[in-house]
Design a protein around this motif. Sequence first.
Motif, PDB file in Angstrom:
ATOM      1  N   ILE A   1    -118.489  15.173 -24.318  1.00  0.00           N
ATOM      2  CA  ILE A   1    -117.696  14.086 -23.733  1.00  0.00           C
ATOM      3  C   ILE A   1    -116.345  14.549 -23.207  1.00  0.00           C
ATOM      4  O   ILE A   1    -115.788  13.991 -22.262  1.00  0.00           O
ATOM      5  N   ASP A   2    -115.777  15.609 -23.811  1.00  0.00           N
ATOM      6  CA  ASP A   2    -114.444  16.101 -23.413  1.00  0.00           C
ATOM      7  C   ASP A   2    -114.509  17.292 -22.450  1.00  0.00           C
ATOM      8  O   ASP A   2    -113.471  17.896 -22.157  1.00  0.00           O
ATOM      9  N   ALA A   3    -115.687  17.638 -21.981  1.00  0.00           N
ATOM     10  CA  ALA A   3    -115.828  18.807 -21.094  1.00  0.00           C
ATOM     11  C   ALA A   3    -115.105  18.583 -19.769  1.00  0.00           C
ATOM     12  O   ALA A   3    -115.000  17.455 -19.284  1.00  0.00           O
ATOM     13  N   ASP A   4    -114.605  19.668 -19.175  1.00  0.00           N
ATOM     14  CA  ASP A   4    -113.921  19.584 -17.875  1.00  0.00           C
ATOM     15  C   ASP A   4    -114.905  19.219 -16.762  1.00  0.00           C
ATOM     16  O   ASP A   4    -114.537  18.570 -15.788  1.00  0.00           O
ATOM     17  N   LYS A   5    -116.147  19.663 -16.931  1.00  0.00           N
ATOM     18  CA  LYS A   5    -117.180  19.389 -15.925  1.00  0.00           C
ATOM     19  C   LYS A   5    -118.521  19.256 -16.645  1.00  0.00           C
ATOM     20  O   LYS A   5    -118.850  20.066 -17.499  1.00  0.00           O
ATOM     21  N   ILE A   6    -119.265  18.214 -16.299  1.00  0.00           N
ATOM     22  CA  ILE A   6    -120.597  18.015 -16.877  1.00  0.00           C
ATOM     23  C   ILE A   6    -121.616  18.079 -15.749  1.00  0.00           C
ATOM     24  O   ILE A   6    -121.458  17.410 -14.720  1.00  0.00           O
ATOM     25  N   ILE A   7    -122.654  18.895 -15.951  1.00  0.00           N
ATOM     26  CA  ILE A   7    -123.729  19.030 -14.959  1.00  0.00           C
ATOM     27  C   ILE A   7    -124.970  18.343 -15.524  1.00  0.00           C
ATOM     28  O   ILE A   7    -125.406  18.644 -16.643  1.00  0.00           O
ATOM     29  N   VAL A   8    -125.506  17.405 -14.768  1.00  0.00           N
ATOM     30  CA  VAL A   8    -126.694  16.662 -15.212  1.00  0.00           C
ATOM     31  C   VAL A   8    -127.917  17.210 -14.482  1.00  0.00           C
ATOM     32  O   VAL A   8    -127.961  17.218 -13.244  1.00  0.00           O
ATOM     33  N   LEU A   9    -128.895  17.673 -15.262  1.00  0.00           N
ATOM     34  CA  LEU A   9    -130.128  18.219 -14.692  1.00  0.00           C
ATOM     35  C   LEU A   9    -131.279  17.233 -14.848  1.00  0.00           C
ATOM     36  O   LEU A   9    -131.406  16.571 -15.888  1.00  0.00           O
ATOM     37  N   GLU A  10    -132.101  17.153 -13.826  1.00  0.00           N
ATOM     38  CA  GLU A  10    -133.313  16.335 -13.862  1.00  0.00           C
ATOM     39  C   GLU A  10    -134.397  17.058 -13.089  1.00  0.00           C
ATOM     40  O   GLU A  10    -134.246  17.294 -11.883  1.00  0.00           O
ATOM     41  N   GLU A  11    -135.469  17.453 -13.781  1.00  0.00           N
ATOM     42  CA  GLU A  11    -136.582  18.187 -13.164  1.00  0.00           C
ATOM     43  C   GLU A  11    -136.104  19.406 -12.378  1.00  0.00           C
ATOM     44  O   GLU A  11    -136.536  19.663 -11.249  1.00  0.00           O
ATOM     45  N   GLY A  12    -135.178  20.154 -12.985  1.00  0.00           N
ATOM     46  CA  GLY A  12    -134.724  21.411 -12.403  1.00  0.00           C
ATOM     47  C   GLY A  12    -133.721  21.295 -11.278  1.00  0.00           C
ATOM     48  O   GLY A  12    -133.382  22.295 -10.639  1.00  0.00           O
ATOM     49  N   GLN A  13    -133.212  20.091 -11.017  1.00  0.00           N
ATOM     50  CA  GLN A  13    -132.230  19.891  -9.952  1.00  0.00           C
ATOM     51  C   GLN A  13    -130.977  19.227 -10.494  1.00  0.00           C
ATOM     52  O   GLN A  13    -131.044  18.461 -11.472  1.00  0.00           O
ATOM     53  N   ILE A  14    -129.833  19.522  -9.875  1.00  0.00           N
ATOM     54  CA  ILE A  14    -128.586  18.865 -10.262  1.00  0.00           C
ATOM     55  C   ILE A  14    -128.553  17.474  -9.630  1.00  0.00           C
ATOM     56  O   ILE A  14    -128.600  17.332  -8.408  1.00  0.00           O
ATOM     57  N   VAL A  15    -128.481  16.447 -10.487  1.00  0.00           N
ATOM     58  CA  VAL A  15    -128.444  15.064  -9.984  1.00  0.00           C
ATOM     59  C   VAL A  15    -127.065  14.432 -10.198  1.00  0.00           C
ATOM     60  O   VAL A  15    -126.827  13.292  -9.780  1.00  0.00           O
ATOM     61  N   GLY A  16    -126.182  15.160 -10.862  1.00  0.00           N
ATOM     62  CA  GLY A  16    -124.833  14.654 -11.081  1.00  0.00           C
ATOM     63  C   GLY A  16    -123.917  15.754 -11.563  1.00  0.00           C
ATOM     64  O   GLY A  16    -124.356  16.656 -12.281  1.00  0.00           O
ATOM     65  N   MET A  17    -122.637  15.696 -11.153  1.00  0.00           N
ATOM     66  CA  MET A  17    -121.662  16.689 -11.593  1.00  0.00           C
ATOM     67  C   MET A  17    -120.277  16.041 -11.586  1.00  0.00           C
ATOM     68  O   MET A  17    -119.876  15.437 -10.586  1.00  0.00           O
ATOM     69  N   GLY A  18    -119.574  16.159 -12.704  1.00  0.00           N
ATOM     70  CA  GLY A  18    -118.233  15.575 -12.782  1.00  0.00           C
ATOM     71  C   GLY A  18    -117.818  15.398 -14.225  1.00  0.00           C
ATOM     72  O   GLY A  18    -118.446  15.944 -15.144  1.00  0.00           O
ATOM     73  N   THR A  19    -116.774  14.618 -14.462  1.00  0.00           N
ATOM     74  CA  THR A  19    -116.329  14.336 -15.830  1.00  0.00           C
ATOM     75  C   THR A  19    -117.183  13.218 -16.417  1.00  0.00           C
ATOM     76  O   THR A  19    -117.962  12.566 -15.702  1.00  0.00           O
ATOM     77  N   HIS A  20    -117.005  12.968 -17.702  1.00  0.00           N
ATOM     78  CA  HIS A  20    -117.757  11.920 -18.398  1.00  0.00           C
ATOM     79  C   HIS A  20    -117.572  10.563 -17.710  1.00  0.00           C
ATOM     80  O   HIS A  20    -118.545   9.861 -17.422  1.00  0.00           O
ATOM     81  N   LYS A  21    -116.328  10.216 -17.395  1.00  0.00           N
ATOM     82  CA  LYS A  21    -116.045   8.912 -16.789  1.00  0.00           C
ATOM     83  C   LYS A  21    -116.629   8.807 -15.382  1.00  0.00           C
ATOM     84  O   LYS A  21    -117.179   7.766 -14.997  1.00  0.00           O
ATOM     85  N   GLU A  22    -116.523   9.886 -14.624  1.00  0.00           N
ATOM     86  CA  GLU A  22    -117.061   9.885 -13.251  1.00  0.00           C
ATOM     87  C   GLU A  22    -118.573   9.700 -13.253  1.00  0.00           C
ATOM     88  O   GLU A  22    -119.121   8.930 -12.451  1.00  0.00           O
ATOM     89  N   LEU A  23    -119.250  10.389 -14.174  1.00  0.00           N
ATOM     90  CA  LEU A  23    -120.711  10.310 -14.228  1.00  0.00           C
ATOM     91  C   LEU A  23    -121.193   8.948 -14.715  1.00  0.00           C
ATOM     92  O   LEU A  23    -122.251   8.472 -14.295  1.00  0.00           O
ATOM     93  N   LEU A  24    -120.420   8.307 -15.601  1.00  0.00           N
ATOM     94  CA  LEU A  24    -120.784   6.967 -16.057  1.00  0.00           C
ATOM     95  C   LEU A  24    -120.765   5.965 -14.898  1.00  0.00           C
ATOM     96  O   LEU A  24    -121.502   4.982 -14.899  1.00  0.00           O
ATOM     97  N   GLU A  25    -119.930   6.249 -13.914  1.00  0.00           N
ATOM     98  CA  GLU A  25    -119.796   5.344 -12.769  1.00  0.00           C
ATOM     99  C   GLU A  25    -120.832   5.608 -11.678  1.00  0.00           C
ATOM    100  O   GLU A  25    -121.313   4.670 -11.039  1.00  0.00           O
ATOM    101  N   ASN A  26    -121.189   6.902 -11.476  1.00  0.00           N
ATOM    102  CA  ASN A  26    -122.004   7.201 -10.286  1.00  0.00           C
ATOM    103  C   ASN A  26    -123.291   7.982 -10.535  1.00  0.00           C
ATOM    104  O   ASN A  26    -123.958   8.369  -9.582  1.00  0.00           O
ATOM    105  N   CYS A  27    -123.670   8.237 -11.784  1.00  0.00           N
ATOM    106  CA  CYS A  27    -124.912   8.989 -12.049  1.00  0.00           C
ATOM    107  C   CYS A  27    -125.839   8.176 -12.956  1.00  0.00           C
ATOM    108  O   CYS A  27    -125.559   7.998 -14.148  1.00  0.00           O
ATOM    109  N   LYS A  28    -126.928   7.690 -12.391  1.00  0.00           N
ATOM    110  CA  LYS A  28    -127.861   6.828 -13.130  1.00  0.00           C
ATOM    111  C   LYS A  28    -128.508   7.558 -14.315  1.00  0.00           C
ATOM    112  O   LYS A  28    -128.659   6.992 -15.398  1.00  0.00           O
TER     113      LYS A  28
END
Length: 300
Positions: free
Chosen positions: A255-282
Motif C-alpha cells: 500500500i505504501d509503495a512508490d509505484k504499483i504494477i498490476v499484472l493480468e494474464e502477463g500484461q500490465i493493466v495498471g501502474m501508479g500509486t495505491h490511490k491512483e490505481l483505486l481510481e482508474n484500475c478495475k
Amino acid sequence: IMSFVMLTMIFIMLPRASVSAKRILEVLETKESIVDGKGNIKETSQTGEIEFRNVSFKYPDSEDSEYILQDISFTAKKGETVAIIGSTGSGKTSLINLIPRFYDVTEGEVLVNGVNVKEYKQKELNNILGYVQQKAALFTGNILSNVAFGDNGKGNYSEEDVISAVEIAQGAEFVEKMPDTYKSAISQGGKNVSGGQKQRLSIARAICRKPQIYIFDDSFSALDYKTDRKLRSVLKKETTDATNLIVAQRIGTIIDADKIIVLEEGQIVGMGTHKELLENCKVYQEIALSQLSKEELASA
C-alpha cells in the motif's frame, strides 16, 4: 539358493540402474542455456536501477502462442519501492525471475544499472541483488551460517552484521529465546523453525548482503500483519539507498509503495500509486475490495 536370490535381485536392479544412469547423463550432457557475458561492468550513474524494455517471455518448451509476459515496460529507480501484484498465474514470479537470469527474455531487454543483464557474469549480477524467493530456503548449520551465507564479493560477514540484519528482519525476538541464540542449530530445510521464522531469516540473509537491489518474491506471506508492517517500516529506513522490488498478494504489504504494477494474464493493466490505481484500475479495485472493506480502503 542365496546365489540364485542375489542373481534375481541383480536382474531387478539392473534395469533401474540403467534408467537412472541415462537420466544422470542427460543432466550432465545438457548445455547451459544461460551463458555468462563478458563481465567487468563499470559503475554507472544508474546504480540501483532496474528497467524492463518491451519485454516478452515464454518458456523454451512452450508453444509459439503461449507468452507468459507480453510487452512489459517499466523502470524502478534507486531508492524506490516498486510493487507487483496480480492474480495467481498472472506472471509475477516469471517477471522477477528474468532479473537474476533464471531465464532469458524472449524479446526485449532487462537492464540492471543501465546494462543488459546478458552482459554481466552471473556472479557479478548476483552480487548486485539481494533475492528472497517465494519458498524460503535454509541450510543445515546454525543461524549465523545461514544469515551470513555467501560473501557477495565483500568478504565474510561479522557476527554484528548478522545480529543487525536479524533485528531489521524482526527475527531477534525468537532467535534470542532459542537455547544457543545465534548459534542455535538449523536442520536441513529449516524444518525446526516455523514458516514465518524461516521467512524472516531468509530476509535477514538478503539484508546482511547490503545489495543495491532487493527482490522480495511474496516473501512476507507467512508473517502476520503487525510483523509485516513493522518489518517493512524498518526496512524502508535501512534501505533508503537501495531499490526494493516486491511481489505480493496482500494489498497491505504494498500500500505504501512508490509505484504499483498490476499484472493480468502477463500484461500490465495498471501502474501508479495505491490511490491512483483505486481510481482508474478495475483489476486493482477488485483485488483491493476482496481483501479490505471500503472503509479500510478510504482510511488507508
